[in-house]
Design an enzyme around this catalytic site. Structure first.
Site, short mmCIF file in Angstrom:
data_model
loop_
_atom_site.label_atom_id
_atom_site.label_comp_id
_atom_site.label_asym_id
_atom_site.label_seq_id
_atom_site.Cartn_x
_atom_site.Cartn_y
_atom_site.Cartn_z
N HIS A 19 0.84 -1.20 0.00
CA HIS A 19 0.00 0.00 0.00
C HIS A 19 0.87 1.25 0.00
CE1 HIS A 19 0.71 0.75 4.24
NE2 HIS A 19 0.24 -0.45 4.57
N HIS A 22 3.93 1.54 2.37
CA HIS A 22 5.11 0.79 1.91
C HIS A 22 5.77 1.54 0.75
CE1 HIS A 22 2.33 -2.74 3.08
NE2 HIS A 22 3.10 -2.48 4.11
N CYS A 127 0.78 -7.02 21.38
CA CYS A 127 -0.03 -6.59 20.23
C CYS A 127 0.42 -7.40 19.02
CB CYS A 127 0.14 -5.10 19.96
SG CYS A 127 -0.64 -4.60 18.41
N CYS A 130 1.68 -5.25 16.05
CA CYS A 130 3.07 -4.78 16.17
C CYS A 130 4.03 -5.95 16.30
CB CYS A 130 3.27 -3.91 17.41
SG CYS A 130 2.36 -2.39 17.44
N CYS A 144 -3.57 -0.29 21.59
CA CYS A 144 -2.36 0.01 20.82
C CYS A 144 -2.68 1.22 19.93
CB CYS A 144 -1.97 -1.19 19.96
SG CYS A 144 -0.84 -0.72 18.64
N HIS A 147 -2.72 0.24 16.09
CA HIS A 147 -3.67 -0.73 15.55
C HIS A 147 -5.07 -0.61 16.14
CE1 HIS A 147 0.31 -2.36 14.54
NE2 HIS A 147 -0.29 -2.66 13.42
N LYS A 296 -3.22 7.15 10.44
CA LYS A 296 -2.30 6.32 9.70
C LYS A 296 -3.11 5.42 8.75
CE LYS A 296 0.76 2.48 10.53
NZ LYS A 296 1.44 1.63 11.48
N LYS A 299 -4.28 -1.44 6.67
CA LYS A 299 -5.34 -2.35 6.29
C LYS A 299 -6.34 -2.50 7.43
CE LYS A 299 -5.98 -6.65 3.89
NZ LYS A 299 -5.49 -8.00 3.72
N1 MSP Z 1 8.03 -6.17 8.97
C1 MSP Z 1 8.20 -5.00 9.71
C2 MSP Z 1 9.53 -4.37 9.41
C3 MSP Z 1 10.72 -5.22 9.65
S1 MSP Z 1 12.20 -4.45 9.19
C4 MSP Z 1 13.38 -5.40 9.80
C5 MSP Z 1 7.07 -4.01 9.41
N2 MSP Z 1 6.46 -4.16 8.24
S2 MSP Z 1 5.21 -3.30 7.75
O1 MSP Z 1 4.86 -3.86 6.48
O2 MSP Z 1 4.20 -3.26 8.73
O3 MSP Z 1 5.61 -1.85 7.57
C6 MSP Z 1 6.88 -1.39 7.35
C7 MSP Z 1 6.93 0.06 7.07
O4 MSP Z 1 5.92 0.49 6.17
C8 MSP Z 1 6.73 1.01 8.21
O5 MSP Z 1 7.78 1.18 9.06
C9 MSP Z 1 6.64 2.26 7.43
O6 MSP Z 1 7.91 2.57 6.95
C10 MSP Z 1 5.79 1.86 6.29
N3 MSP Z 1 4.44 2.28 6.52
C11 MSP Z 1 3.35 1.53 6.77
N4 MSP Z 1 2.28 2.37 6.83
C12 MSP Z 1 2.68 3.63 6.63
C13 MSP Z 1 2.03 4.84 6.35
N5 MSP Z 1 0.75 4.99 6.43
N6 MSP Z 1 2.80 5.89 5.95
C14 MSP Z 1 4.15 5.77 5.74
N7 MSP Z 1 4.76 4.66 5.98
C15 MSP Z 1 4.11 3.64 6.67
O7 MSP Z 1 6.84 -3.14 10.20
#
Ligand code: MSP
Length: 627
Positions: A19, A22, A127, A130, A144, A147, A296, A299
């Site tokens: 999304h 990411h 959580c 997280c 949390c 979430h 934020k 999903k």
């Molecule tokens: N799997 C762990 C990371 C492990 S790294 C050794 C994780 N994954 S995640 O898919 O949940 O999200 C990773 C990253 O996605 C977040 O840290 C952030 O950088 C990004 N984002 C997820 N949602 C976001 C927004 N709404 N806005 C910007 N970035 C955010 O955490």
């Protein structure tokens, strides 16, 4: 030998489809990787997927699939997503790959043998979103904050990593290396976490409860805690401990993450490295979040914007440029399709695209496509000055993670080229040599802009170069006026680079707004809609993009808020810290010059225009309601 650079994104959980959050983090990393390559660095860019743990196993079960099949499918979607957005990663690591699992087992065994891992009982609030235990302090209304769910109370036998043992060392490392965690606000946040005991880290899960993970090498009844597993991807992908890539790139490591995973990267990871006697990474670069409706995007909250639809409509570069340009790195940003269209039309269609069109037409019409290099005269002084040192200024800003300002710097230059064309009016010039001079100067300037904008817009800038008859160039090729060779020829045909996107009638939209703005007397029910609260000012900074504004971090009821206010002319940032102020807490979040404000502070305006913030006249707790 070339200088090296290693940049990573977080590896993404495969329980959600790719999304915009990411995409945002990955685009920032890609921007940096591309910039460094263009700037002559031997660069390695890593991304990947985080595929173990409870939350993935649950998602696979919900999809009615075996975990491995499920993670294979979603990992492929991430690869596809990065292809769409032109992410130039050098390697894509998946934590279910043997090359990774091998390193995790080896690393665990090493620190177990050194005595840094022990067995114990643990009880805490977990959580699953997280994938970690939360402290009471982190909860908001018992939930949390990321979430929106209550964590579960869990008690189980786990292996622990002696993290607390390394706390003093880590604090010292952060204090001695000011740029280690950037921007500064996150460094302060980590220092504050480290000012109190952090405890030891539970690094295993009983297999009876979670089986989707890497078995501990000395106890197959337990699997590795997903964060301990995941963080090691940054070295496993390089072939730790003796791979050539590892030796070459690890000393230059920079991680790009989102602020939600600060603690794991700034506390767990360096202590893990220290325990393994591995050199600590160079920088942790922390990005803010992109928000939709002030929250934020995720999903679980069901408010996800799809950047791939935007990309299909407007092209990947428009999305990349918008996300990089709109929000100062490190701060939260609000994004919308309307915002993208506005930014695209202003910067790309008008400023850059039109200039290219105009100058191409003139070069072809007046000069049959051939440019002659003539020394600049007085009329060129402005452009020559703006071009000189431009790449250095851009580099400086990128090194400070001010990506939006770096892009703005180039756009300012493009705007100065537009002004130059208007002033010099080539269509009126009689002197042949002077006409050559003007046409050359504009094309030479566009050549510079194409290089400096390439990390943000790799596809479009390659097109721009083609439209000017240029091949690949690097930052070293654009040091000031005059890089374009004499006699250079531009092609007769080229597509329109940034066709304008049509929007709805502006006048009509303006009238609608005016209607809404008239203020009648109100009923009590209207007043009751205001959620007014006492809030405590925790920290204040100057707004990165506006002299008038302050960015104020507040606390109310254990919740944190950021508010942007026009107070810079009335208060010094430090003066405000510790004050109790009045916050209109349920005002729709608004973006002010790139920073999202979640509410508004109430202030009285004196006759001379001075502002005085309202404060309660005796001490009440932050969060108290005002009626
Ligand atoms: N799997 C762990 C990371 C492990 S790294 C050794 C994780 N994954 S995640 O898919 O949940 O999200 C990773 C990253 O996605 C977040 O840290 C952030 O950088 C990004 N984002 C997820 N949602 C976001 C927004 N709404 N806005 C910007 N970035 C955010 O955490």
């Amino acid at each position: 030998m070339a200088k090296t650079f290693y940049v990573t994104t977080p590896i993404y959980y495969v329980n959600a489809e790719p999304h915009i959050g990411h995409a945002y983090t990955t685009i920032n990393a890609d921007f940096l990787a591309r910039w460094k390559r263009l700037d002559g660095y031997d660069t390695f860019f890593l991304t990947g997927t985080d595929e173990h743990g409870e939350k993935i196993a649950q998602a696979a079960a919900r999809a009615g699939m075996e975990p491995q099949q499920f993670v294979d499918e979603v990992a492929a979607k991430f690869k596809k997503a990065w292809e769409i957005l032109h992410i130039s990663y050098d390697d894509f690591i998946r934590t279910t790959e043997e090359r990774h699992k091998k390193v995790v087992r080896q690393y665990l065994q090493e620190i177990y043998d050194r005595g840094d891992i022990y067995y114990g009982e643990y009880e805490g609030l977990y959580c699953v979103g997280c994938e970690r235990f939360l402290t009471e302090k982190e909860l908001v209304d018992g939930k949390c904050p990321d979430h929106g769910v209550e964590p579960e109370l869990r008690r189980e036998g786990n292996y622990f990593f002696k993290m607390e043992k390394y706390r003093a060392w880590l604090r010292d490392h952060i204090l001695k290396n000011p740029g280690f965690i950037r921007p500064e606000r996150y460094r302060n946040e980590v220092l504050s976490i480290l000012s109190e005991p952090i405890g030891d880290l539970s690094i295993s899960r009983p297999k009876s409860r979670v089986s989707w993970g890497i078995e501990l090498p000395w106890d197959p009844e337990h699997v590795t805690y997903v964060w301990f597993d995941a963080l090691l991807n940054y070295v496993s992908a390089l072939g730790y401990p003796d791979g050539e890539r590892y030796r070459r790139y690890w000393p230059a490591a920079q991680h790009m993450i989102g602020k939600d995973i600060l603690k794991t990267h700034a506390v767990f990871w360096p202590t893990m490295l220290k325990a393994g006697e591995v050199e600590i990474y160079k920088h942790l670069n922390v990005g803010g979040h992109l928000l939709a409706d002030g929250r934020k995007m995720s999903k679980s909250l069901g408010n996800v914007i799809n950047p791939f639809e935007w990309s299909a409509k407007y092209g990947p570069d428009a999305v990349r440029y918008y996300l990089l340009k709109e929000t100062p790195y490190g701060l939260d940003g609000v994004v919308s399709e309307a915002g993208l269209v506005e930014r695209y039309n202003a910067d790309l269609a008008n400023d850059l695209g039109n200039l290219l069109q105009r100058v191409r037409t003139m070069v072809i019409k007046y000069r049959g496509g051939v440019l002659r290099k003539r020394e600049p005269g007085e009329g060129e002084a402005g452009v020559v000055a703006a071009a000189s040192g431009l790449a250095d200024r851009v580099r400086g800003l990128i090194d400070e993670l001010k990506f939006n300002q770096a892009l703005e710097e180039v756009l300012q230059f493009v705007r100065s080229l537009n002004r130059y064309v208007n002033e010099r009016a080539p269509w009126k010039i009689k002197d042949e040599e002077d006409l050559d001079r003007v046409l050359y100067t504009v094309v030479d300037g566009l050549r510079t802009a194409a290089v400096l904008l390439e990390p943000a817009m790799p596809v479009k800038m390659a097109e721009l170069r083609r439209a000017l008859g240029l091949g690949e160039l690097s930052v070293a090729d654009v040091s000031g006026w005059g890089g374009l060779p004499d006699g250079h020829e531009i092609p007769a045909e080229a597509p329109i680079l940034f066709p304008k996107i049509e929007t709805k009638n502006k006048q009509q939209a303006g009238r609608e707004e005016e209607e809404e703005e008239r203020t009648p007397t109100i009923q009590y029910e209207d007043f009751a809609k205001l959620d007014l609260r006492v809030a405590l000012v925790k920290s204040v900074e100057k707004h990165p993009n506006a002299d008038r504004l302050l960015v104020i971090r507040l606390e109310l009821d254990g919740e944190e808020r950021t508010v942007v206010g026009g107070l810079a002319a009335h208060y010094q940032p430090q003066e405000l810290v510790g004050k109790r102020v009045v916050l209109l807490a349920n005002l729709k979040p608004r973006k002010l010059r790139g920073v999202v404000s979640h509410g508004m502070l109430l202030a009285a305006e004196g006759a001379d225009g001075t502002l005085a913030l309202l404060t309660p006249d005796r001490e009440v707790e932050a969060g108290s309601k005002i009626s």
